[in-house]
Structures are given as structure tokens and as C-alpha cells.
Design a protein around this motif. Structure first.
Motif, PDB file in Angstrom:
ATOM      1  N   TYR A  65       0.915  -1.331   0.076  1.00  0.00           N
ATOM      2  CA  TYR A  65      -0.045  -0.030   0.059  1.00  0.00           C
ATOM      3  C   TYR A  65       0.939   1.114  -0.101  1.00  0.00           C
ATOM      4  CZ  TYR A  65      -3.645  -3.122   1.197  1.00  0.00           C
ATOM      5  OH  TYR A  65      -4.888  -4.259   1.198  1.00  0.00           O
ATOM      6  N   VAL A  66       0.336   2.163  -0.467  1.00  0.00           N
ATOM      7  CA  VAL A  66       0.872   3.543  -0.477  1.00  0.00           C
ATOM      8  C   VAL A  66       0.671   3.944   1.063  1.00  0.00           C
ATOM      9  CG1 VAL A  66       0.923   6.125  -0.988  1.00  0.00           C
ATOM     10  CG2 VAL A  66       0.416   4.252  -2.923  1.00  0.00           C
ATOM     11  N   SER A  67       1.740   4.727   1.687  1.00  0.00           N
ATOM     12  CA  SER A  67       1.564   5.057   2.963  1.00  0.00           C
ATOM     13  C   SER A  67       0.634   6.321   3.294  1.00  0.00           C
ATOM     14  CB  SER A  67       3.023   5.460   3.522  1.00  0.00           C
ATOM     15  OG  SER A  67       3.180   6.734   3.112  1.00  0.00           O
ATOM     16  N   GLN A  68       0.572   6.635   4.418  1.00  0.00           N
ATOM     17  CA  GLN A  68      -0.505   7.761   4.621  1.00  0.00           C
ATOM     18  C   GLN A  68       0.248   9.122   4.045  1.00  0.00           C
ATOM     19  OE1 GLN A  68      -3.561   7.395   5.482  1.00  0.00           O
ATOM     20  NE2 GLN A  68      -3.421   5.525   5.377  1.00  0.00           N
ATOM     21  N   LEU A  69       1.418   9.158   3.778  1.00  0.00           N
ATOM     22  CA  LEU A  69       2.272  10.190   3.243  1.00  0.00           C
ATOM     23  C   LEU A  69       2.131  11.307   4.136  1.00  0.00           C
ATOM     24  CD1 LEU A  69       1.211   9.855  -0.439  1.00  0.00           C
ATOM     25  CD2 LEU A  69       3.376   8.833   0.398  1.00  0.00           C
ATOM     26  N   ARG A  70       2.303  11.261   5.241  1.00  0.00           N
ATOM     27  CA  ARG A  70       2.370  12.400   6.259  1.00  0.00           C
ATOM     28  C   ARG A  70       3.875  12.806   6.163  1.00  0.00           C
ATOM     29  NH1 ARG A  70      -0.187   8.396   9.876  1.00  0.00           N
ATOM     30  NH2 ARG A  70       1.714   7.435  10.126  1.00  0.00           N
ATOM     31  N   PRO A  71       3.834  14.482   6.147  1.00  0.00           N
ATOM     32  CA  PRO A  71       4.988  15.024   5.924  1.00  0.00           C
ATOM     33  C   PRO A  71       6.186  14.594   6.801  1.00  0.00           C
ATOM     34  CG  PRO A  71       3.250  16.448   5.600  1.00  0.00           C
ATOM     35  CD  PRO A  71       2.645  15.146   6.152  1.00  0.00           C
ATOM     36  N   GLU A  72       5.700  14.535   8.108  1.00  0.00           N
ATOM     37  CA  GLU A  72       6.712  14.386   9.247  1.00  0.00           C
ATOM     38  C   GLU A  72       7.453  12.955   8.904  1.00  0.00           C
ATOM     39  OE1 GLU A  72       2.785  13.796  11.248  1.00  0.00           O
ATOM     40  OE2 GLU A  72       3.368  14.893   9.639  1.00  0.00           O
ATOM     41  N   ASP A  73       6.778  11.873   8.370  1.00  0.00           N
ATOM     42  CA  ASP A  73       7.348  10.531   8.188  1.00  0.00           C
ATOM     43  C   ASP A  73       8.146  10.482   7.137  1.00  0.00           C
ATOM     44  OD1 ASP A  73       5.818   9.418  10.328  1.00  0.00           O
ATOM     45  OD2 ASP A  73       4.035   8.940   9.015  1.00  0.00           O
ATOM     46  N   ILE A  74       7.858  11.141   5.903  1.00  0.00           N
ATOM     47  CA  ILE A  74       8.573  11.433   4.821  1.00  0.00           C
ATOM     48  C   ILE A  74       9.899  12.075   5.057  1.00  0.00           C
ATOM     49  CG2 ILE A  74       8.680  12.366   2.473  1.00  0.00           C
ATOM     50  CD1 ILE A  74       6.905   9.960   2.911  1.00  0.00           C
ATOM     51  N   ILE A  75       9.842  13.413   5.788  1.00  0.00           N
ATOM     52  CA  ILE A  75      11.220  13.993   6.233  1.00  0.00           C
ATOM     53  C   ILE A  75      12.020  13.052   6.968  1.00  0.00           C
ATOM     54  CG2 ILE A  75      11.608  15.750   7.727  1.00  0.00           C
ATOM     55  CD1 ILE A  75      10.716  17.259   5.323  1.00  0.00           C
ATOM     56  N   GLY A  76      11.319  12.214   7.884  1.00  0.00           N
ATOM     57  CA  GLY A  76      12.165  11.416   8.880  1.00  0.00           C
ATOM     58  C   GLY A  76      13.052  10.428   8.140  1.00  0.00           C
ATOM     59  N   SER A  77      12.720  10.137   6.985  1.00  0.00           N
ATOM     60  CA  SER A  77      13.534   9.332   6.021  1.00  0.00           C
ATOM     61  C   SER A  77      14.754  10.112   5.471  1.00  0.00           C
ATOM     62  CB  SER A  77      12.743   8.816   4.988  1.00  0.00           C
ATOM     63  OG  SER A  77      12.248   9.873   4.132  1.00  0.00           O
ATOM     64  N   LEU A  78      14.769  11.190   5.752  1.00  0.00           N
ATOM     65  CA  LEU A  78      16.182  11.893   5.543  1.00  0.00           C
ATOM     66  C   LEU A  78      17.241  11.473   6.115  1.00  0.00           C
ATOM     67  CD1 LEU A  78      15.095  15.665   5.203  1.00  0.00           C
ATOM     68  CD2 LEU A  78      16.002  14.152   3.128  1.00  0.00           C
ATOM     69  N   SER A  79      16.958  10.876   7.290  1.00  0.00           N
ATOM     70  CA  SER A  79      18.118  10.270   8.096  1.00  0.00           C
ATOM     71  C   SER A  79      18.769   9.259   7.490  1.00  0.00           C
ATOM     72  CB  SER A  79      17.578   9.770   9.489  1.00  0.00           C
ATOM     73  OG  SER A  79      16.650   8.382   9.243  1.00  0.00           O
ATOM     74  N   LEU A  80      18.187   8.632   6.461  1.00  0.00           N
ATOM     75  CA  LEU A  80      18.996   7.515   5.413  1.00  0.00           C
ATOM     76  C   LEU A  80      20.339   8.190   5.110  1.00  0.00           C
ATOM     77  CD1 LEU A  80      16.046   5.630   4.161  1.00  0.00           C
ATOM     78  CD2 LEU A  80      17.393   4.853   6.176  1.00  0.00           C
ATOM     79  N   THR A  81      20.182   9.255   4.433  1.00  0.00           N
ATOM     80  CA  THR A  81      21.190  10.038   3.805  1.00  0.00           C
ATOM     81  C   THR A  81      22.110  10.762   4.758  1.00  0.00           C
ATOM     82  OG1 THR A  81      19.525  11.836   3.005  1.00  0.00           O
ATOM     83  CG2 THR A  81      20.065   9.786   1.432  1.00  0.00           C
ATOM     84  N   LEU A  82      21.318  11.717   5.767  1.00  0.00           N
ATOM     85  CA  LEU A  82      21.992  12.481   6.270  1.00  0.00           C
ATOM     86  C   LEU A  82      22.868  11.889   7.277  1.00  0.00           C
ATOM     87  CD1 LEU A  82      21.825  15.540   6.991  1.00  0.00           C
ATOM     88  CD2 LEU A  82      20.807  15.199   8.933  1.00  0.00           C
ATOM     89  N   GLU A  83      22.731  10.626   7.731  1.00  0.00           N
ATOM     90  CA  GLU A  83      23.757   9.778   8.452  1.00  0.00           C
ATOM     91  C   GLU A  83      25.222   9.641   7.501  1.00  0.00           C
ATOM     92  OE1 GLU A  83      23.503   8.219  11.476  1.00  0.00           O
ATOM     93  OE2 GLU A  83      21.712   9.024  11.715  1.00  0.00           O
ATOM     94  N   LEU A  84      25.134   9.872   6.359  1.00  0.00           N
ATOM     95  CA  LEU A  84      26.271   9.696   5.600  1.00  0.00           C
ATOM     96  C   LEU A  84      27.317  10.937   5.640  1.00  0.00           C
ATOM     97  CD1 LEU A  84      24.731   8.109   2.540  1.00  0.00           C
ATOM     98  CD2 LEU A  84      25.791   6.784   4.573  1.00  0.00           C
TER      99      LEU A  84
END
Length: 244
Positions: A65-84
Motif C-alpha cells: 500500500y501507499v503510506s499515509q504520506l504524512r510529511p513528518e514521516d517522509i521527512i524522517g526518512s532523510l536520516s538515511l542520507t544525512l547519516e552519511l
């Protein structure tokens, strides 16, 4: 463009244009693969990539399913790249963080409740009382998270949490100069909390910006290494002596 990229961008386009809406089940693999012109393997890999970004949710026994696309959840995924980012790259991000922390502090000052004020000063007192670097780090994180919560913008709160999580991997308070740096940090917290308690958005913004600027100066001056094993402990809120 690889087949995986083709599948990834095809699915992303369907979601971005609203063809697949929030919470909607995506079509069966065979149907979707034929439409996008990719194999099932490529499609599955694209789904895994989008799931890691919080855009798609595979549900066991039910489908994808497509997620609920909440902005705060999508923004949180930035940690995947910021960690680098190495420390020099993180320091460039601090310019963004200074602006956002100041904005959030001003909003918190305007919208704060008596409960918010009590929570902030309770956290400060606990920070000042503890000698445990891990506990102090967690309390510091909760202090800034409470200010972001009081600003009533979950998306901004999520973005700032990502920035702070990366900062917490760098050690400063465990350095020889650590005790003095921590006293300065605690004093900054009191200035910021007092401005919020006084409902003074201008002073709160200035205090928040000054606090982040001071942290940035410490990182530039001491260039502390990333603590070994910090990633695992960080997920449980135990990055010893780290800055947030």
C-alpha cells in the motif's frame, strides 16, 4: 536508466500525480510490471526502496500500500542520507538548523502552555543534576523535542529531530573541556526556556540561534570523532555525552 530506476520513478510518478493515493493498495505485480515495462524483480526492488523512504508499506498477507504520506514521516526518512555526512558536511547543515530552531522557538514562545513551561524547566533541572553523560544527552534531546512539539508543526519537529540525531554522534562533553562546555549549554537552556515562559518570541528565537551557533563552534573547534557504537545506542537514546 536501469530497470530498477525505471520502476522506482514510475511508481513515484504514480504517487506524486495522485493516481495512487495515500493508503491505496498498489496494483498486482504482473499488472504493474507490464504497465511500467519492467520485470517483477526490478519492481520488487523499487518497492523496497520506496518502503525505506516511508512511501510504501508492504503488509504481510494483505498486499502493498501507499503510506499515509504524512510529511513528518517522509521527512524522517532523510536520516538515511544525512547519516552519511561527515562532520564538515554536517556543519554546513547547521546553517539551516540555526534558522529552523530559531523559528520553532519563537512559535513555541507564542503558543506555549503552562505544562510546556513546567516540562522544560523540569528537564533542565534533571540535566543539571545528573552526572551521567548518557542521561544528560537523552534529557537534552527531550528538551529540544518539547520545544519543537510546542511549536505545533510535526513536519518541522521531524526535520529538526533528524538534524539533532546526526549531531548526537559527536562527542564534546566527554572531552577534557566537557564540564565547562556542559555548564554553558545548561545556562543556554535556561535562557531559552525563560524566554519561552515569558512568551517572548524574539528573545526565544535569539536564544535558540545562539545555542545552536555555540554548538557549531564547539564542533568546529574540537572536531570530535564519531563515537564507536553510537549508532546502535542512538536509536535507544543513549549517545553518551553527545550534542543535540
Amino acid at each position: 536508466m536501469s530497470a530498477v530506476d525505471k520502476a522506482f520513478h514510475g511508481l513515484r510518478h504514480m504517487i506524486a500525480t495522485g493516481r495512487l493515493g495515500a493508503g491505496e493498495r498498489i496494483p498486482p505485480e504482473a499488472e504493474l510490471g507490464e504497465e511500467l515495462g519492467v520485470s517483477r524483480g526490478s519492481l520488487r526492488e523499487a518497492v523496497r526502496m520506496l518502503a525505506a523512504l516511508g512511501v510504501i508499506e508492504p503488509r504481510h498477507g494483505s498486499g502493498t500500500y501507499v503510506s499515509q504520506l504524512r510529511p513528518e514521516d517522509i521527512i524522517g526518512s532523510l536520516s538515511l542520507t544525512l547519516e552519511l555526512l561527515p562532520l564538515p558536511g554536517l556543519l554546513e547543515v547547521y546553517e539551516i538548523r540555526r534558522v529552523l530552531e530559531a523559528h520553532v522557538a519563537a512559535k513555541a514562545a507564542a503558543r506555549r502552555t503552562p505544562e510546556t513551561v513546567r516540562t522544560l524547566f523540569s528537564l533542565i533541572e534533571a540535566m543539571e543534576a545528573t552526572d551521567d553523560p548518557a542521561e544528560a544527552s537523552e534529557l537534552d534531546h527531550r528538551f529540544h523535542a518539547e520545544i519543537a512539539r510546542a511549536a505545533e508543526n510535526p513536519t518541522l519537529a521531524s526535520l529538526l529531530a533528524v538534524f539533532r540525531a546526526r549531531s548526537r554522534k559527536y562527542q564534546v562533553f566527554t572531552l577534557p573541556e566537557g564540564p565547562e562546555l556542559r555548564r554553558k549549554s545548561d545556562a543556554d537552556h535556561r535562557v531559552l526556556a525563560t524566554a519561552i515562559a515569558d512568551r517572548d518570541p524574539g528573545s526565544a528565537a535569539g536564544a535558540a540561534e545562539a545555542h545552536v551557533t555555540q554548538t557549531e563552534r564547539w564542533l568546529r573547534a574540537f572536531m570530535p570523532p564519531v563515537e564507536e557504537g553510537a549508532e546502535g545506542r542512538e536509536k535507544s537514546g543513549e549517545a553518551d555525552g553527545a550534542l543535540s
